[in-house]
Design an enzyme around this catalytic site. Structure first.
Site, PDB file in Angstrom:
ATOM      1  N   CYS A  66       7.879  35.633  29.653  1.00 55.49           N
ATOM      2  CA  CYS A  66       6.672  35.003  29.116  1.00 55.49           C
ATOM      3  C   CYS A  66       5.796  36.098  28.506  1.00 55.49           C
ATOM      4  O   CYS A  66       6.308  37.138  28.092  1.00 55.49           O
ATOM      5  CB  CYS A  66       5.938  34.176  30.171  1.00 55.49           C
ATOM      6  SG  CYS A  66       5.151  35.144  31.481  1.00 55.49           S
ATOM      7  N   HIS A  67       4.489  35.901  28.468  1.00 51.99           N
ATOM      8  CA  HIS A  67       3.602  36.888  27.850  1.00 51.99           C
ATOM      9  C   HIS A  67       3.399  38.116  28.737  1.00 51.99           C
ATOM     10  O   HIS A  67       3.597  39.242  28.299  1.00 51.99           O
ATOM     11  CB  HIS A  67       2.267  36.233  27.497  1.00 51.99           C
ATOM     12  CG  HIS A  67       1.367  37.114  26.685  1.00 51.99           C
ATOM     13  ND1 HIS A  67       0.024  36.906  26.612  1.00 51.99           N
ATOM     14  CD2 HIS A  67       1.619  38.205  25.915  1.00 51.99           C
ATOM     15  CE1 HIS A  67      -0.516  37.825  25.827  1.00 51.99           C
ATOM     16  NE2 HIS A  67       0.436  38.626  25.399  1.00 51.99           N
TER      17      HIS A  67
END
Length: 112
Positions: free
Chosen positions: A70-71
Protein backbone atom coordinates in the site's frame (compact mmCIF):
# COMPACT_ATOMS: atom_id res chain seq x y z
CA UNK A 1 2.13 -13.27 12.76
CA UNK A 2 2.70 -11.67 9.38
CA UNK A 3 6.33 -11.20 8.35
CA UNK A 4 7.46 -7.69 7.44
CA UNK A 5 9.65 -7.42 4.33
CA UNK A 6 11.25 -4.11 3.35
CA UNK A 7 11.30 -3.29 -0.37
CA UNK A 8 15.11 -3.56 -0.18
CA UNK A 9 14.65 -7.19 0.98
CA UNK A 10 12.11 -8.16 -1.67
CA UNK A 11 14.66 -9.79 -3.99
CA UNK A 12 15.68 -12.19 -1.19
CA UNK A 13 12.02 -13.05 -0.55
CA UNK A 14 11.40 -13.57 -4.29
CA UNK A 15 14.49 -15.80 -4.54
CA UNK A 16 13.17 -18.03 -1.73
CA UNK A 17 10.06 -18.59 -3.87
CA UNK A 18 11.73 -19.09 -7.22
CA UNK A 19 9.57 -21.12 -9.57
CA UNK A 20 6.33 -20.19 -7.79
CA UNK A 21 5.62 -16.81 -9.50
CA UNK A 22 5.04 -14.72 -6.36
CA UNK A 23 2.30 -12.10 -6.33
CA UNK A 24 2.60 -8.49 -5.18
CA UNK A 25 -0.92 -7.46 -4.23
CA UNK A 26 -1.34 -3.68 -4.41
CA UNK A 27 -4.27 -2.77 -2.15
CA UNK A 28 -4.26 0.98 -2.80
CA UNK A 29 -7.12 2.90 -4.41
CA UNK A 30 -7.25 3.60 -8.16
CA UNK A 31 -6.32 7.28 -7.71
CA UNK A 32 -3.19 6.22 -5.83
CA UNK A 33 -2.22 3.94 -8.72
CA UNK A 34 -2.38 6.93 -11.03
CA UNK A 35 0.05 8.79 -8.77
CA UNK A 36 2.59 5.97 -8.56
CA UNK A 37 2.96 2.31 -9.42
CA UNK A 38 5.69 -0.32 -9.37
CA UNK A 39 6.93 -2.36 -12.31
CA UNK A 40 6.80 -6.15 -11.94
CA UNK A 41 10.26 -7.69 -11.78
CA UNK A 42 10.21 -11.37 -10.88
CA UNK A 43 6.62 -11.25 -9.63
CA UNK A 44 3.08 -10.73 -10.87
CA UNK A 45 1.50 -7.43 -9.86
CA UNK A 46 -2.23 -7.35 -9.16
CA UNK A 47 -4.36 -4.47 -7.93
CA UNK A 48 -7.34 -5.12 -5.67
CA UNK A 49 -8.32 -2.19 -3.41
CA UNK A 50 -8.39 -3.07 0.28
CA UNK A 51 -12.16 -2.70 0.61
CA UNK A 52 -12.72 -5.22 -2.21
CA UNK A 53 -10.50 -7.99 -0.83
CA UNK A 54 -13.24 -9.90 1.07
CA UNK A 55 -15.54 -10.06 -1.99
CA UNK A 56 -12.68 -10.93 -4.36
CA UNK A 57 -10.83 -13.39 -2.13
CA UNK A 58 -11.61 -16.19 -4.58
CA UNK A 59 -9.40 -14.50 -7.19
CA UNK A 60 -6.34 -15.16 -5.01
CA UNK A 61 -4.55 -18.45 -4.39
CA UNK A 62 -3.92 -19.34 -0.72
CA UNK A 63 -0.81 -21.40 -1.56
CA UNK A 64 0.81 -18.68 -3.68
CA UNK A 65 3.50 -16.48 -2.07
CA UNK A 66 1.83 -13.07 -1.71
CA UNK A 67 3.34 -9.74 -0.67
CA UNK A 68 0.88 -6.96 0.17
CA UNK A 69 1.62 -3.35 -0.79
CA UNK A 70 0.00 0.00 0.00
CA UNK A 71 1.22 3.58 0.52
CA UNK A 72 3.03 3.26 3.87
CA UNK A 73 2.35 -0.33 4.93
CA UNK A 74 -0.63 0.00 7.27
CA UNK A 75 -3.49 -1.05 4.96
CA UNK A 76 -1.35 -3.78 3.44
CA UNK A 77 -0.63 -5.13 6.93
CA UNK A 78 -4.37 -5.34 7.62
CA UNK A 79 -4.90 -7.18 4.32
CA UNK A 80 -1.98 -9.53 5.05
CA UNK A 81 -3.49 -10.37 8.45
CA UNK A 82 -6.88 -10.97 6.80
CA UNK A 83 -5.31 -13.27 4.20
CA UNK A 84 -3.41 -15.16 6.89
CA UNK A 85 -6.64 -15.67 8.88
CA UNK A 86 -8.22 -17.00 5.70
CA UNK A 87 -5.69 -19.75 5.09
CA UNK A 88 -2.95 -18.05 3.08
CA UNK A 89 0.28 -19.89 3.87
CA UNK A 90 2.93 -17.49 2.62
CA UNK A 91 1.86 -13.87 2.98
CA UNK A 92 4.09 -10.92 3.90
CA UNK A 93 3.63 -7.19 4.30
CA UNK A 94 5.84 -4.81 2.32
CA UNK A 95 6.82 -2.58 5.23
CA UNK A 96 6.96 1.10 4.38
CA UNK A 97 4.80 0.59 1.30
CA UNK A 98 5.35 2.22 -2.04
CA UNK A 99 6.91 5.20 -0.29
CA UNK A 100 9.74 2.97 0.97
CA UNK A 101 9.82 1.28 -2.46
CA UNK A 102 10.86 4.61 -3.97
CA UNK A 103 13.51 5.23 -1.33
CA UNK A 104 14.95 1.69 -1.19
CA UNK A 105 14.30 0.07 -4.55
CA UNK A 106 13.27 2.33 -7.43
CA UNK A 107 13.72 6.12 -7.21
CA UNK A 108 11.80 6.55 -10.50
CA UNK A 109 8.53 5.74 -8.68
CA UNK A 110 7.01 9.11 -7.66
CA UNK A 111 6.41 9.82 -3.99
CA UNK A 112 3.05 11.25 -2.98
Amino acid sequence: MVTQVRPSQLDDWLHRHAGQQPLVLDVREALELQAASVQPQGFELRHIPMNQIPQRLGELQPDRPTACLCHHGMRSMQVALFLERNGFDEVVNLAGGIDAWTLERDPSVPRY
